[in-house]
Design an enzyme around this catalytic site. Structure first.
Site, PDB file in Angstrom:
ATOM      1  N   CYS A  48      -0.908 -10.587  -5.527  1.00  0.00           N
ATOM      2  CA  CYS A  48       0.133 -11.242  -6.251  1.00  0.00           C
ATOM      3  C   CYS A  48       1.436 -11.264  -5.215  1.00  0.00           C
ATOM      4  CB  CYS A  48       0.666 -10.470  -7.462  1.00  0.00           C
ATOM      5  SG  CYS A  48       1.069  -8.813  -7.267  1.00  0.00           S
TER       6      CYS A  48
ATOM      7  N   CYS B 157      -6.525  -4.897  -6.016  1.00  0.00           N
ATOM      8  CA  CYS B 157      -5.171  -5.661  -5.592  1.00  0.00           C
ATOM      9  C   CYS B 157      -5.325  -6.739  -6.223  1.00  0.00           C
ATOM     10  CB  CYS B 157      -5.187  -5.556  -4.172  1.00  0.00           C
ATOM     11  SG  CYS B 157      -3.676  -6.525  -3.497  1.00  0.00           S
TER      12      CYS B 157
ATOM     13  N   GLY C 253      -4.527  -0.639   2.748  1.00  0.00           N
ATOM     14  CA  GLY C 253      -3.018  -0.877   2.694  1.00  0.00           C
ATOM     15  C   GLY C 253      -2.843  -1.186   1.209  1.00  0.00           C
ATOM     16  N   ARG C 254      -3.106  -2.358   0.889  1.00  0.00           N
ATOM     17  CA  ARG C 254      -2.628  -2.572  -0.690  1.00  0.00           C
ATOM     18  C   ARG C 254      -3.599  -1.876  -1.577  1.00  0.00           C
ATOM     19  NH1 ARG C 254      -2.442  -8.828   0.817  1.00  0.00           N
ATOM     20  NH2 ARG C 254      -4.032  -8.033   2.302  1.00  0.00           N
TER      21      ARG C 254
ATOM     22  N   TYR D 219       6.677  -9.460  15.757  1.00  0.00           N
ATOM     23  CA  TYR D 219       7.842  -8.596  16.123  1.00  0.00           C
ATOM     24  C   TYR D 219       7.986  -8.664  17.689  1.00  0.00           C
ATOM     25  CZ  TYR D 219       7.590  -8.049  11.070  1.00  0.00           C
ATOM     26  OH  TYR D 219       7.614  -8.251   9.661  1.00  0.00           O
TER      27      TYR D 219
ATOM     28  N   ARG E 166      -0.589  -0.950  17.293  1.00  0.00           N
ATOM     29  CA  ARG E 166      -1.091  -2.067  16.506  1.00  0.00           C
ATOM     30  C   ARG E 166      -0.857  -3.208  17.124  1.00  0.00           C
ATOM     31  NH1 ARG E 166      -0.223  -3.091  10.151  1.00  0.00           N
ATOM     32  NH2 ARG E 166      -2.607  -2.811   9.795  1.00  0.00           N
TER      33      ARG E 166
HETATM   34  C1  LIG Z   1       4.320  -4.440   1.115  1.00  0.00           C
HETATM   35  C2  LIG Z   1       3.593  -4.296   2.743  1.00  0.00           C
HETATM   36  C3  LIG Z   1       4.536  -3.933   3.780  1.00  0.00           C
HETATM   37  C4  LIG Z   1       3.842  -4.015   4.854  1.00  0.00           C
HETATM   38  N1  LIG Z   1       4.537  -3.414   5.796  1.00  0.00           N
HETATM   39  C5  LIG Z   1       4.094  -3.406   7.217  1.00  0.00           C
HETATM   40  C6  LIG Z   1       4.747  -2.713   8.113  1.00  0.00           C
HETATM   41  O1  LIG Z   1       5.770  -1.966   7.788  1.00  0.00           O
HETATM   42  N2  LIG Z   1       4.064  -2.834   9.473  1.00  0.00           N
HETATM   43  C7  LIG Z   1       3.032  -3.303   9.672  1.00  0.00           C
HETATM   44  O2  LIG Z   1       2.075  -2.996  10.751  1.00  0.00           O
HETATM   45  N3  LIG Z   1       2.210  -4.100   8.652  1.00  0.00           N
HETATM   46  C8  LIG Z   1       2.631  -4.062   7.460  1.00  0.00           C
HETATM   47  N4  LIG Z   1       2.219  -4.508   6.518  1.00  0.00           N
HETATM   48  C9  LIG Z   1       0.650  -5.130   6.849  1.00  0.00           C
HETATM   49  C10 LIG Z   1      -0.391  -4.045   6.146  1.00  0.00           C
HETATM   50  O3  LIG Z   1      -0.140  -2.660   7.174  1.00  0.00           O
HETATM   51  C11 LIG Z   1      -1.782  -4.515   6.224  1.00  0.00           C
HETATM   52  O4  LIG Z   1      -2.052  -4.889   7.700  1.00  0.00           O
HETATM   53  C12 LIG Z   1      -2.002  -5.600   5.283  1.00  0.00           C
HETATM   54  O5  LIG Z   1      -1.163  -5.453   4.064  1.00  0.00           O
HETATM   55  C13 LIG Z   1      -3.457  -5.946   5.261  1.00  0.00           C
HETATM   56  O6  LIG Z   1      -4.210  -4.857   4.707  1.00  0.00           O
HETATM   57  P1  LIG Z   1      -4.522  -4.692   3.234  1.00  0.00           P
HETATM   58  O7  LIG Z   1      -5.411  -5.851   2.855  1.00  0.00           O
HETATM   59  O8  LIG Z   1      -5.494  -3.435   3.182  1.00  0.00           O
HETATM   60  O9  LIG Z   1      -3.404  -4.426   2.529  1.00  0.00           O
HETATM   61  C14 LIG Z   1       2.672  -4.499   5.177  1.00  0.00           C
HETATM   62  C15 LIG Z   1       1.746  -5.013   3.897  1.00  0.00           C
HETATM   63  C16 LIG Z   1       2.365  -5.043   2.679  1.00  0.00           C
HETATM   64  C17 LIG Z   1       1.560  -5.377   1.471  1.00  0.00           C
HETATM   65  S1  SF4 Z   2      -1.218  -5.970  -6.759  1.00  0.00           S
HETATM   66 FE1  SF4 Z   2       0.424  -7.168  -6.064  1.00  0.00          FE
HETATM   67  S2  SF4 Z   2       2.012  -5.791  -5.744  1.00  0.00           S
HETATM   68 FE2  SF4 Z   2       0.146  -4.627  -5.965  1.00  0.00          FE
HETATM   69  S3  SF4 Z   2      -0.514  -4.146  -3.810  1.00  0.00           S
HETATM   70 FE3  SF4 Z   2      -1.458  -5.941  -4.752  1.00  0.00          FE
HETATM   71  S4  SF4 Z   2      -0.272  -7.665  -3.838  1.00  0.00           S
HETATM   72 FE4  SF4 Z   2       1.147  -6.024  -3.679  1.00  0.00          FE
END
Ligand SMILES: Cc1cc2nc3c(=O)[nH]c(=O)nc-3n(C[C@H](O)[C@H](O)[C@H](O)COP(=O)(O)O)c2cc1C
Ligand code: SF4
Length: 354
Positions: A330, A327, A305-306, A169, A214
């Site tokens: 998907c 998670c 996050g997820r 971004y 970030r």
């Molecule tokens: C649905 C979704 C929306 C996200 N929106 C943002 C966001 O608004 N800003 C951001 O910095 N990262 C965003 N991310 C990235 C997450 O903050 C995070 O870095 C990423 O999901 C990896 O972490 P995890 O494996 O714990 O999910 C998004 C990720 C997901 C799955």
């Molecule tokens: S299961 Fe699928 S929809 Fe749910 S958080 Fe994980 S990737 Fe996203």
């Protein structure tokens, strides 16, 4: 769990555990106004109840022309403050601190004429984006948008902000010298755009207001990211949350036998270079892995996050040794699908009630 449930200081706040919920946009609930809905309030309150130490609200746009989606939450005008305040009130009822991630998409946005530090073409999510170089007047106007957004965040009751400076971004576009080829001072000193914003928001907010960032861990290289981390620490940033930078223009280099993801390596190396708290993220899918990362990399917090979308109660369940859910990777949540339809969440709820 040795470390996950120990407290940590982020500026003047004692965060009760090492679990941060990172920003995650939900596109199905708002509309073109970018206003908060009751669903957002309930969502963040449920996350707070779930026991995480810190919540970072989803990427919330500082300028309507910088949006990633036409239903992205906004912080670009004063009338948005009332709704945002309902989120902070709901989260604070559970004694959980909340920051808001402030965001401008730059070339990755949905505006008709997307802008970038310099003329730049790229494919983003299968779409060709042609970014036009920002004029110096436009550049300063966007800096002002960030500053005004932070003032609104303060009025809305957030404990601080996280500046979105990664994931391809606008600020990531400035920081990445393969994207930012300006020949003025904002190109010669790629960090200047963000630095001027930080200096101004420091002046305009009380000293206990948290300013996090970030930051891309490979922007375009790890060495660049470490240099930026030191510069931003010196400018008064309170913590660094390390994620991917401008993905198409980055060169991740990680030792072959490194046990965790490449981006966690970047967080580890940045932690070695600075004194402020550093957060690591990506694919941290169990309390055991979270603890191992905290212990072996010495980062201060892990982002879940997820895992939190699957199970709002992730942190409490981890603490009590219960199943936190899984998670399924998907990607349903990435495609404007209501989080209540997350297949991992449905599976977890089914398992709980079997
Ligand atoms: C649905 C979704 C929306 C996200 N929106 C943002 C966001 O608004 N800003 C951001 O910095 N990262 C965003 N991310 C990235 C997450 O903050 C995070 O870095 C990423 O999901 C990896 O972490 P995890 O494996 O714990 O999910 C998004 C990720 C997901 C799955
Ligand atoms: S299961 Fe699928 S929809 Fe749910 S958080 Fe994980 S990737 Fe996203």
């Amino acid at each position: 769990m040795n470390q996950l449930f120990t407290p940590v200081e982020i500026k003047n706040i004692t965060v009760k555990n090492r679990i941060a919920v990172p920003p995650m946009v939900v596109y199905t609930w708002s509309d073109d106004t970018g206003h908060v809905t009751q669903k957002h309030i309930d969502h963040y309150e449920a996350i707070a109840k779930g026991g995480a130490g810190l919540i970072i609200q989803e990427g919330t746009c500082v300028n309507k022309n910088g949006r990633l989606a036409d239903t992205q939450l906004g912080i670009w005008e004063d009338v948005q403050v009332e709704g945002l305040k309902k989120i902070t009130d709901a989260v604070h009822r559970h004694k959980t601190p909340i920051l808001v991630e402030i965001h401008h998409a730059g070339v990755a946005g949905i505006a008709e004429n997307v802008v970038c530090p310099s003329d730049y073409e790229c494919m983003i999510k299968g779409q060709l984006k042609k970014g036009r170089e920002l004029t110096i007047e436009e550049l300063h106007a966007i800096q002002q948008d960030f500053i005004m957004a932070v003032r609104r965040a303060y009025l809305a009751g957030y404990d601080g902000v996280e500046i979105h400076a990664c994931h391809s971004y606008l600020i990531s576009q400035f920081l990445n010298r393969r994207v930012n080829r300006r020949d003025d001072r904002y190109g010669q000193k790629p960090e200047l755009f963000a630095l001027e914003i930080i200096r101004e928001i420091r002046k305009q907010t009380p000293s206990d207001f948290i300013i996090g960032m970030r930051l891309g861990g490979f922007e375009p290289t790890l060495e660049d990211a470490i240099a930026y981390a030191r510069i931003f620490e010196e400018s008064g940033v309170d913590f660094l949350d390390i994620s991917y930078g401008f993905v198409q223009e980055s060169t991740p280099v990680v030792p072959k036998d490194y046990p965790f993801k490449d981006i966690i390596y970047a967080a580890q190396k940045i932690k070695e270079a600075v004194s402020i708290p550093v957060f690591a993220v990506n694919g941290i899918n169990s309390p055991e892995l979270a603890d191992k990362i905290l212990e072996q990399t010495k980062v201060d917090m892990v982002d879940i996050g997820r895992g939190t979308l699957v199970n709002y109660n992730w942190a409490n369940d981890a603490k009590e040794g219960r199943d936190v859910g899984t998670c399924l990777y998907c990607k349903t949540c990435m495609w404007r699908v209501d989080p209540t339809k997350c297949p991992g969440r449905l599976k977890h709820q089914y398992n709980l009630h079997r």
